[in-house]
Design a protein around this motif. Structure first.
Motif, mmCIF file in Angstrom:
data_model
loop_
_atom_site.group_PDB
_atom_site.id
_atom_site.type_symbol
_atom_site.label_atom_id
_atom_site.label_comp_id
_atom_site.label_asym_id
_atom_site.label_seq_id
_atom_site.Cartn_x
_atom_site.Cartn_y
_atom_site.Cartn_z
ATOM 1 N N SER A 1 0.956 -1.302 -0.038
ATOM 2 C CA SER A 1 0.104 0.049 0.076
ATOM 3 C C SER A 1 0.761 1.303 0.105
ATOM 4 N N PRO A 2 0.490 2.508 -0.585
ATOM 5 C CA PRO A 2 1.395 3.571 -0.729
ATOM 6 C C PRO A 2 1.457 4.239 0.643
ATOM 7 N N MET A 3 2.768 4.941 0.769
ATOM 8 C CA MET A 3 2.928 5.852 1.964
ATOM 9 C C MET A 3 2.347 7.290 1.733
ATOM 10 N N GLN A 4 2.748 8.170 2.473
ATOM 11 C CA GLN A 4 2.403 9.478 1.939
ATOM 12 C C GLN A 4 3.296 10.074 1.015
ATOM 13 N N LYS A 5 2.954 11.034 0.064
ATOM 14 C CA LYS A 5 3.914 11.620 -0.742
ATOM 15 C C LYS A 5 4.972 12.238 -0.412
ATOM 16 N N ARG A 6 6.069 11.566 0.215
ATOM 17 C CA ARG A 6 7.144 12.273 0.471
ATOM 18 C C ARG A 6 8.378 11.302 -0.112
ATOM 19 N N ILE A 7 9.448 12.185 -0.426
ATOM 20 C CA ILE A 7 10.560 11.277 -0.777
ATOM 21 C C ILE A 7 11.496 10.668 -0.112
ATOM 22 N N ALA A 8 12.230 9.727 -0.280
ATOM 23 C CA ALA A 8 12.894 8.905 0.623
ATOM 24 C C ALA A 8 13.932 9.433 1.713
ATOM 25 N N GLY A 9 14.246 10.802 1.119
ATOM 26 C CA GLY A 9 15.134 11.596 1.880
ATOM 27 C C GLY A 9 14.396 12.098 3.327
ATOM 28 N N PHE A 10 12.971 12.078 3.393
ATOM 29 C CA PHE A 10 12.411 12.205 4.480
ATOM 30 C C PHE A 10 11.926 10.956 5.071
ATOM 31 N N ILE A 11 11.548 9.609 4.438
ATOM 32 C CA ILE A 11 11.198 8.739 5.075
ATOM 33 C C ILE A 11 12.323 7.693 5.577
ATOM 34 N N VAL A 12 13.221 7.375 4.650
ATOM 35 C CA VAL A 12 14.181 6.317 4.865
ATOM 36 C C VAL A 12 15.620 6.792 5.422
ATOM 37 N N ALA A 13 15.941 8.137 4.805
ATOM 38 C CA ALA A 13 17.237 8.338 5.130
ATOM 39 C C ALA A 13 17.865 8.630 6.572
ATOM 40 N N PRO A 14 16.831 9.117 7.356
ATOM 41 C CA PRO A 14 17.020 9.281 8.726
ATOM 42 C C PRO A 14 17.537 8.000 9.563
ATOM 43 N N MET A 15 16.863 6.935 9.105
ATOM 44 C CA MET A 15 17.329 5.577 9.931
ATOM 45 C C MET A 15 18.602 5.224 9.610
ATOM 46 N N TRP A 16 18.776 5.296 8.221
ATOM 47 C CA TRP A 16 19.728 4.883 7.681
ATOM 48 C C TRP A 16 21.127 5.936 8.092
ATOM 49 N N HIS A 17 21.040 7.051 8.129
ATOM 50 C CA HIS A 17 21.844 7.994 8.649
ATOM 51 C C HIS A 17 22.420 7.681 10.159
ATOM 52 N N GLU A 18 21.330 7.470 10.757
ATOM 53 C CA GLU A 18 21.542 6.791 12.244
ATOM 54 C C GLU A 18 22.365 5.662 12.407
ATOM 55 N N PHE A 19 22.151 4.679 11.639
ATOM 56 C CA PHE A 19 22.788 3.542 11.604
ATOM 57 C C PHE A 19 24.272 3.568 11.065
ATOM 58 N N MET A 20 24.324 4.169 10.114
ATOM 59 C CA MET A 20 25.810 4.746 9.318
ATOM 60 C C MET A 20 26.785 5.349 10.108
ATOM 61 N N ALA A 21 26.128 6.302 11.004
ATOM 62 C CA ALA A 21 26.860 7.209 12.069
ATOM 63 C C ALA A 21 27.270 6.103 13.023
ATOM 64 N N GLU A 22 26.675 5.337 13.475
ATOM 65 C CA GLU A 22 27.031 4.585 14.576
ATOM 66 C C GLU A 22 27.992 3.378 14.325
ATOM 67 N N ALA A 23 27.656 2.722 12.896
ATOM 68 C CA ALA A 23 28.506 1.792 12.677
ATOM 69 C C ALA A 23 30.143 2.006 12.308
ATOM 70 N N LEU A 24 29.874 3.426 11.707
ATOM 71 C CA LEU A 24 31.262 4.040 11.138
ATOM 72 C C LEU A 24 32.311 4.401 12.242
ATOM 73 N N LYS A 25 31.600 4.458 13.623
ATOM 74 C CA LYS A 25 32.595 4.410 14.877
ATOM 75 C C LYS A 25 33.397 3.456 14.873
ATOM 76 N N ASN A 26 33.276 2.456 14.228
ATOM 77 C CA ASN A 26 34.147 1.218 14.599
ATOM 78 C C ASN A 26 35.071 1.057 13.229
ATOM 79 N N TYR A 27 35.104 2.107 12.385
ATOM 80 C CA TYR A 27 35.816 2.267 11.104
ATOM 81 C C TYR A 27 36.685 3.581 11.076
ATOM 82 N N PRO A 28 38.026 3.454 10.485
ATOM 83 C CA PRO A 28 38.685 4.750 10.420
ATOM 84 C C PRO A 28 38.128 5.494 9.226
ATOM 85 N N ASN A 29 38.194 6.796 9.304
ATOM 86 C CA ASN A 29 37.706 7.873 8.364
ATOM 87 C C ASN A 29 38.344 7.352 6.887
#
Length: 841
Positions: free
Chosen positions: A603-631
């Motif tokens: 079923s459809p979601m509200q008409k919002r692009i992925a930057g609003f819907i899915v990017a925040p959770m991806w961002h938080e996971f990346m920020a957490e995971a990358l703590k274990n990796y060098p720049n």
């Protein structure tokens, strides 16, 4: 005489060996029957104990955290055969052993076929097993595939038939059959899946349960192979009809029955979606027997620390998305690009959430990827010779060749075929480089890029990078670049890891090691990397997707796509046109992460692009995971080849160019420095198809651009844009007629080194001052100093004071060359060199 004696002796020898052979056969036969006579029937009453003792255990990558014990908390309720009901008995016999009530424990034809196959294949994998044999096999609880074990199984099956009646044997089988996970026996299966007693199962329900024991993990109604389970259920019903267990009407009614399985229930396992993924792999490779009773120790690739963090983040954000965007579910996969090892797999926000069908693993489901598919198309274009600087016009464009440029169907054509897509923001930006078009995810240039790259070629690229589900180019057309095909999150994350790994594909893997009960290694992780796309093409995509400034016009400087303080992080979003799927794929050189949000029921979601819907959770996971990796930073791609045609290098104003000197405004010469050279084009604006033959992009411009079927659609909106946005460019007459006179040998800076004097001698710890005499047509602004071709410093106008001490320099020797290069304010340069001698103190 001699011949007669010879024949007599030969007959004696043959008689002797015949007697030996008969005696040997009698002895072997006696030993065989003695062995048979002493074979004891297995204990059929210790099922749980036997299963636990031989349980396969699955661990995370450390080999210490137990994720799953195949027989942990076995659920089984033993019931009498009279309580099982006719439907499940007939369904089981129909699919497992149609001659059950006719044979004596084994089927001779199946026995002979199995022996022949085993002898010629050497695999001993064919059993021709009857239900009776399966009961014996479950009781013996061994995965040995030797002929001796099979013979033992057959003999015990025949003995069992002599002491136990058929109905009780069938009851034994149905009380021990595996139905998935820790569910054993028909009573527990009926209760778990339908909350019914076995005798109350409908024909269709019984057929589904009878379909499960062959491969209960693969055919699980909660897994991703429901279509295969449905097909096997229909096979069970068809066999029941063919065996006259049911009538034609009962068969038809059962096919029409809609069967609803109850949601799965919680258990003690961790990372359930990943565990089922691994179980299915083990079951397919080693067989159900080995999985059920092989006592395997399986060390997986899963990083349980990251897995736990991902589960926590997805549950938090998906719950918020459900309230804010009508997107109740989410999924996340993380892969190590350098190995292909799956580090994290979260198939839904909560495996045990009945309301969202949480058992279903969305990471394996095929969904439309939206614009997250675009990088594969752009990579294909780069492989064909287009560059990140190539410009396409982002203008409203019709793409159906049976329609006019303004979107009207030609005479006799179907108006519904016209295809004039829009950008997601409804805006059109005019001439746009492929770099900006991809970074900002503009649709119109992406469709044009797909046309130039080719649909089949783009599919080939995606397949080489790991996308396995797109097989029919005619099905997608130009909508492919906007995500018109269906792909899985696991495949997409794996494919993006190819970009992260500079074009090398490491197929995803979930296993580090499999050991049998004796500790023998059956399988171990191996590097299987191979080039999927050229390295520099991967570097070009990485450079674009990690360029925060390039995507900022659309997403902003500090969007959720930007992970601050972690080196280069590439990312690409995707949202389907109907807002049923939101994606983001992102990566560093060491970590690729894909995240999806939406609803399992499509079923459809509200008409919002992925930057609003899915990017925040991806961002938080990346920020957490990358703590274990060098720049980490991506390697930069090679500069664009300046020898290819201007239109491919970004000159959208025209394909004929000339080079001027920016200082003098005149035509550049061989003396003009690169800093002041500027290439400009004679204004002759057209769509790219005017300058490029898409079948030979690097070749000469097409003699007849009209021959391309898209040209008459691309060209009019470009000319319309030009009328609305006139440009003041160059004509052939306005090209400068004179050459650069600011950069001539006679006007270059002239430098003389006054001190130190040539061939002078200095102590190693002395301070040497450099004094210069300079002249030139333009003021000098900087001096660079080199000792033995090693840079040692710089000085600036007006004084150009500079000094050095030999003892501070590693490059010093007894005889040394001091070189001074001076630059004027128009990038002209001159130099002077002197020799100086250094004495040790």
């Amino acid at each position: 005489m001699f011949r007669a004696k010879h024949h007599k002796k030969t007959r004696f020898i043959l008689r002797y060996w015949k007697q030996i052979a008969v005696l040997g056969a009698l002895i072997l036969g006696g030993l065989f029957f003695l062995w048979v006579g002493n074979l004891r029937m297995p204990d059929f009453n210790s099922f749980e104990q036997r299963k636990v003792q031989s349980s396969t255990k699955i661990y995370d990558r450390t080999g210490e955290i137990l994720l799953y014990d195949v027989h942990q908390d076995i659920r089984r309720t033993v019931i009498a055969g009279t309580e099982m009901g006719t439907n499940i008995k007939n369904a089981t016999i129909a699919i497992e052993d149609a001659e059950f009530y006719q044979h004596y424990g084994v089927r001779p034809a199946a026995f002979l076929r199995a022996v022949l196959v085993n002898i010629f294949s050497g695999s001993y994998s064919q059993g021709g097993s009857t239900i009776t044999q399966q009961v014996v096999k479950n009781a013996l609880l061994t995965t040995d595939k030797s002929i001796s074990r099979k013979v033992k199984e057959w003999i015990l099956a025949i003995k069992l038939e002599k002491i136990v009646n058929k109905d009780d044997i069938l009851a034994l089988y149905l009380n021990e059959a595996p139905y998935g996970g820790n569910i054993y026996g028909i009573a527990e299966a009926s209760k778990t899946f339908f909350n019914k007693a076995p005798r109350d199962l409908s024909l269709a329900e019984a057929a589904y349960l009878a379909a499960l024991p062959q491969a209960p993990t693969h055919f699980s109604p909660y897994g991703n192979y429901r279509k295969e389970l449905d097909a096997r259920e229909r096979l069970v019903l068809r066999r029941m009809r063919d065996l006259s267990f049911i009538s034609d009407d009962e068969y038809k009614n059962a096919l029409e029955e809609k069967v609803e399985f109850l949601p799965g229930t919680p258990g003690g396992a961790r990372a359930m979606h990943f565990i089922l993924f691994v179980r299915d792999y083990l079951e397919q490779k080693y067989g159900q027997d080995a999985l059920e009773s092989g006592g395997l120790k399986v060390t997986t690739t899963l990083d349980y620390g990251l897995q736990s963090k991902a589960e926590e983040i997805l549950k938090k954000y998906a719950s918020g998305n459900q309230k804010n965007f009508n997107a109740e579910n989410a999924s996340l996969v993380a892969i190590d690009p350098r190995t292909g090892q799956i580090l994290t797999m979260v198939g839904s926000r909560d495996y045990f959430d009945k309301e969202i069908d949480g058992n279903f693993n969305v990471a394996l489901a095929h969904r439309q990827p939206g614009s997250s598919f675009k990088p594969f198309v752009y990579a294909t274009a780069f492989m064909k010779g287009y560059t990140p600087d190539t410009v396409l016009f982002d203008v409203k464009t019709e793409f159906q060749t049976t329609c006019t440029p303004d979107g009207r169907a030609l005479a006799g054509a179907n108006p519904d075929d016209c295809y004039m897509p829009e950008n997601f923001d409804g805006k059109y930006l005019g001439p746009l480089s492929l770099r900006s078009a991809l970074a900002e995810s503009r649709n119109i240039p992406a469709i044009k890029t797909l046309y130039l790259a080719g649909i089949q070629a783009s599919l080939n690229t995606a397949k080489a990078m790991g996308i396995k589900s797109l097989t029919n180019p005619e099905r997608y057309g130009l909508t492919l670049v906007l995500g018109g095909g269906e792909v899985s999150l696991l495949d997409m994350t794996s494919a993006y890891s190819v970009f992260a790994n500079n074009g090398i594909r490491n197929p995803y893997q979930s296993i580090l090691r499999v050991e049998d009960a004796a500790g023998n290694v059956l399988e171990e992780f191996k590097d299987r990397g191979s080039e999927a796309i050229p390295k520099d093409v991967a570097l070009q995509i990485n450079d674009i997707l990690s360029d925060n400034a390039a995507r900022a016009p659309e997403f902003g400087e500090h969007s959720a796509l930007y992970v601050e303080g972690h080196g280069d992080v590439a990312s690409k979003t995707g949202t389907t046109n109907d807002y049923r799927d939101a994606w983001i794929l992102g990566y560093t050189p060491s970590l690729a992460v894909g995240t999806w949000a939406g609803n399992n029921d499509n079923s459809p979601m509200q008409k919002r692009i992925a930057g609003f819907i899915v990017a925040p959770m991806w961002h938080e996971f990346m920020a957490e995971a990358l703590k274990n990796y060098p720049n980490e930073y991506f390697e930069k791609p090679k500069p664009v080849n300046q020898n290819i045609k201007p239109a491919l290098r970004g000159f959208w104003q025209g394909n004929e160019t000339f080079i001027i000197d920016k200082v003098s405004g005149k035509l550049a010469t061989e003396f003009t420095p690169k800093e002041t050279r500027e290439e400009r084009s004679i204004t002759n604006v057209h769509s790219l198809l005017y300058w490029v033959n898409k079948n030979d992009p690097l070749g000469p411009p097409p003699a007849n651009p009209d021959a391309d079927p898209q040209f008459h659609l691309w060209e009019p909106p470009v000319q319309k844009w030009l009328m609305e946005n006139p440009i003041n460019g160059y004509t052939r007459e306005s090209i400068p007629s004179s050459s650069d006179d600011a950069h001539r040998p006679e006007s270059a800076p002239k430098i003389t080194v006054l001190e130190p004097q040539g061939n002078a001698f200095y102590q190693k710890n002395a301070t040497i001052r450099v004094v210069l005499k300079t002249e030139g047509s333009f003021p000098l602004v900087r001096m660079d100093y080199f000792l033995n071709n090693v840079f040692i410093g710089t000085s600036k106008a007006p004084s150009f004071d500079f000094s050095f001490s030999p003892k501070d320099l590693d490059s010093i020797g007894e005889t040394n060359s001091l070189r001074v290069i001076g630059y004027d304010n128009v990038y002209g340069s001159g130099e002077s060199t002197v020799t100086l001698n250094i004495q040790s103190n």
